[in-house]
Design a protein around this motif. Sequence first.
Motif, PDB file in Angstrom:
ATOM      1  N   ASP A 280       0.834  -1.206   0.000  1.00 51.43           N
ATOM      2  CA  ASP A 280       0.000   0.000   0.000  1.00 51.43           C
ATOM      3  C   ASP A 280       0.868   1.255   0.000  1.00 51.43           C
ATOM      4  OD1 ASP A 280      -2.002   1.876   0.325  1.00 51.43           O
ATOM      5  OD2 ASP A 280      -3.115   0.644   1.756  1.00 51.43           O
ATOM      6  N   GLN A 281       0.792   2.022  -1.099  1.00 52.98           N
ATOM      7  CA  GLN A 281       1.555   3.257  -1.201  1.00 52.98           C
ATOM      8  C   GLN A 281       0.779   4.452  -0.645  1.00 52.98           C
ATOM      9  OE1 GLN A 281       3.255   3.902  -5.096  1.00 52.98           O
ATOM     10  NE2 GLN A 281       3.865   1.752  -5.326  1.00 52.98           N
ATOM     11  N   CYS A 282      -0.476   4.215  -0.305  1.00 55.07           N
ATOM     12  CA  CYS A 282      -1.317   5.251   0.312  1.00 55.07           C
ATOM     13  C   CYS A 282      -1.986   4.618   1.531  1.00 55.07           C
ATOM     14  CB  CYS A 282      -2.360   5.772  -0.670  1.00 55.07           C
ATOM     15  SG  CYS A 282      -1.660   6.503  -2.176  1.00 55.07           S
ATOM     16  N   PRO A 283      -1.242   4.511   2.641  1.00 49.26           N
ATOM     17  CA  PRO A 283      -1.693   3.690   3.769  1.00 49.26           C
ATOM     18  C   PRO A 283      -2.841   4.248   4.600  1.00 49.26           C
ATOM     19  CG  PRO A 283       0.355   4.790   4.289  1.00 49.26           C
ATOM     20  CD  PRO A 283       0.106   5.064   2.850  1.00 49.26           C
ATOM     21  N   ASN A 284      -3.277   5.475   4.362  1.00 49.10           N
ATOM     22  CA  ASN A 284      -4.331   6.059   5.194  1.00 49.10           C
ATOM     23  C   ASN A 284      -5.597   6.361   4.405  1.00 49.10           C
ATOM     24  OD1 ASN A 284      -2.743   6.143   7.607  1.00 49.10           O
ATOM     25  ND2 ASN A 284      -1.604   7.841   6.703  1.00 49.10           N
ATOM     26  N   THR A 285      -5.923   5.519   3.469  1.00 49.47           N
ATOM     27  CA  THR A 285      -7.120   5.730   2.654  1.00 49.47           C
ATOM     28  C   THR A 285      -8.381   5.666   3.523  1.00 49.47           C
ATOM     29  OG1 THR A 285      -5.996   4.663   0.799  1.00 49.47           O
ATOM     30  CG2 THR A 285      -8.385   4.930   0.635  1.00 49.47           C
ATOM     31  N   PRO A 286      -9.281   6.637   3.421  1.00 51.10           N
ATOM     32  CA  PRO A 286     -10.518   6.606   4.206  1.00 51.10           C
ATOM     33  C   PRO A 286     -11.353   5.374   3.887  1.00 51.10           C
ATOM     34  CG  PRO A 286     -10.170   8.781   3.241  1.00 51.10           C
ATOM     35  CD  PRO A 286      -9.170   7.873   2.611  1.00 51.10           C
ATOM     36  N   ALA A 287     -12.107   4.916   4.868  1.00 55.69           N
ATOM     37  CA  ALA A 287     -12.964   3.745   4.682  1.00 55.69           C
ATOM     38  C   ALA A 287     -13.977   3.991   3.568  1.00 55.69           C
ATOM     39  CB  ALA A 287     -13.689   3.432   5.990  1.00 55.69           C
ATOM     40  N   GLY A 288     -14.150   2.979   2.738  1.00 51.30           N
ATOM     41  CA  GLY A 288     -15.148   3.052   1.675  1.00 51.30           C
ATOM     42  C   GLY A 288     -14.656   3.642   0.369  1.00 51.30           C
ATOM     43  N   ILE A 289     -13.441   4.176   0.358  1.00 51.58           N
ATOM     44  CA  ILE A 289     -12.908   4.781  -0.870  1.00 51.58           C
ATOM     45  C   ILE A 289     -12.330   3.682  -1.757  1.00 51.58           C
ATOM     46  CG2 ILE A 289     -11.151   6.317  -1.805  1.00 51.58           C
ATOM     47  CD1 ILE A 289     -13.477   7.754  -0.498  1.00 51.58           C
ATOM     48  N   THR A 290     -12.671   3.724  -3.033  1.00 50.98           N
ATOM     49  CA  THR A 290     -12.150   2.755  -3.993  1.00 50.98           C
ATOM     50  C   THR A 290     -10.681   3.055  -4.280  1.00 50.98           C
ATOM     51  OG1 THR A 290     -14.324   2.586  -5.031  1.00 50.98           O
ATOM     52  CG2 THR A 290     -12.448   1.765  -6.292  1.00 50.98           C
ATOM     53  N   VAL A 291      -9.842   2.009  -4.277  1.00 53.92           N
ATOM     54  CA  VAL A 291      -8.414   2.202  -4.506  1.00 53.92           C
ATOM     55  C   VAL A 291      -7.935   1.335  -5.668  1.00 53.92           C
ATOM     56  CG1 VAL A 291      -7.975   2.770  -2.086  1.00 53.92           C
ATOM     57  CG2 VAL A 291      -7.793   0.394  -2.838  1.00 53.92           C
ATOM     58  N   ASN A 292      -6.743   1.676  -6.156  1.00 52.92           N
ATOM     59  CA  ASN A 292      -6.137   0.871  -7.206  1.00 52.92           C
ATOM     60  C   ASN A 292      -5.264  -0.212  -6.572  1.00 52.92           C
ATOM     61  OD1 ASN A 292      -3.794   2.222  -6.378  1.00 52.92           O
ATOM     62  ND2 ASN A 292      -3.903   3.712  -8.050  1.00 52.92           N
ATOM     63  N   ASP A 293      -4.487  -0.937  -7.395  1.00 50.35           N
ATOM     64  CA  ASP A 293      -3.701  -2.054  -6.859  1.00 50.35           C
ATOM     65  C   ASP A 293      -2.499  -1.601  -6.039  1.00 50.35           C
ATOM     66  OD1 ASP A 293      -2.157  -1.051  -8.897  1.00 50.35           O
ATOM     67  OD2 ASP A 293      -2.094  -2.907 -10.070  1.00 50.35           O
ATOM     68  N   GLN A 294      -2.286  -0.295  -5.932  1.00 50.36           N
ATOM     69  CA  GLN A 294      -1.231   0.238  -5.075  1.00 50.36           C
ATOM     70  C   GLN A 294      -1.803   0.842  -3.797  1.00 50.36           C
ATOM     71  OE1 GLN A 294       0.623   2.923  -7.900  1.00 50.36           O
ATOM     72  NE2 GLN A 294       2.200   1.393  -8.376  1.00 50.36           N
ATOM     73  N   GLY A 295      -3.105   0.706  -3.626  1.00 50.33           N
ATOM     74  CA  GLY A 295      -3.744   1.197  -2.415  1.00 50.33           C
ATOM     75  C   GLY A 295      -4.067   2.675  -2.421  1.00 50.33           C
ATOM     76  N   CYS A 296      -3.896   3.310  -3.553  1.00 45.04           N
ATOM     77  CA  CYS A 296      -4.189   4.738  -3.642  1.00 45.04           C
ATOM     78  C   CYS A 296      -5.578   4.956  -4.234  1.00 45.04           C
ATOM     79  CB  CYS A 296      -3.138   5.450  -4.482  1.00 45.04           C
ATOM     80  SG  CYS A 296      -1.489   5.403  -3.753  1.00 45.04           S
TER      81      CYS A 296
END
Length: 313
Positions: free
Chosen positions: A184-200
């Motif tokens: 995960d390159q974006c470790p603090n993504t808010p709950a429910g937000i759609t992310v890509n395969d890098q977690g962003c």
Amino acid sequence: MNNKDITKILAILPILFITCVSAQQPIERDGAWDSYPYEKDFEDHKGWPDCAVMEGNSENKKYLPGKDQVLTWTICRSDSPDSDHDGVYDHIDQCPDTPKWMVVDKKGCPLDTDGDGVPDSVDQCPNTPKGAKVNGVGCTVKDSDGDGVPDSADQCPNTPKGVAVDSVGCPLDSDGDGIADYLDQCPNTPAGITVNDQGCSAPAVLKGVHFEFDSAQLTLEAQDILNNVAQSLQSYPELNISVAGHTDSTGPAIYNKQLSQLRAESVMNYLASHGVDKAKMTAMGYGEEHPIASNLTRDGRTQNRRVELQTSN
């Protein structure tokens, strides 16, 4: 005292000296610790410590070579307490509650010959290699991927070496976005937000966020959805938030772009009124420029009329 008597004393003296000086510790007799053999020559004073170093009197001293050495020995009380009955007196027992049946070391603690943390008395695998993970009876537990979770309980058996895992052996995912922390390159993504395969954050369509006809006025249903979104975003005040408005291709392109800009600003202002830092948000209208479905069908046009939310660190 004649010469014959002196000769006898000199013959006995080396034996006496060696025996007394070397007997500095209690001895074991019939499986129990006993006092120095000559203890019977001394009165058992109850005020004495369990073991004490004794010193010879002046009569003993005069027989020692040079007359400046002191004859000493250790004497122990025969009633020294051993509360857990492990053969080690309480005053030196570092593990005072050892079960009676357990084999102990000289400090009174359970003997653990292979150092695996399991006492010899219950260790069913007494020659475990040093550092091996063992179960409750001292036998090696198989852990194929080396993550610290036994294969029998590991739900993610092929975890890369060194990756932090949870109790079932799966990589940690602290922000719950479906991307393991180590990827995960974006470790603090808010709950429910759609992310890509890098977690962003990937552009997430705010489903259910609609507007009154030909207007930037949010419907009541849209407001309920945005209330939840605002609550989630407040937990991540460090994030930057982009609000993007989109339309279908019905009507003039310039008008659609203006309308999408007003709708994006409407969503941004609503979030700001519910606790999200406006300084961290931007609003942009793209009109009909970025369709996600065909504008030739009613369903496709419905999908194209949307508001997207994207976050970044």
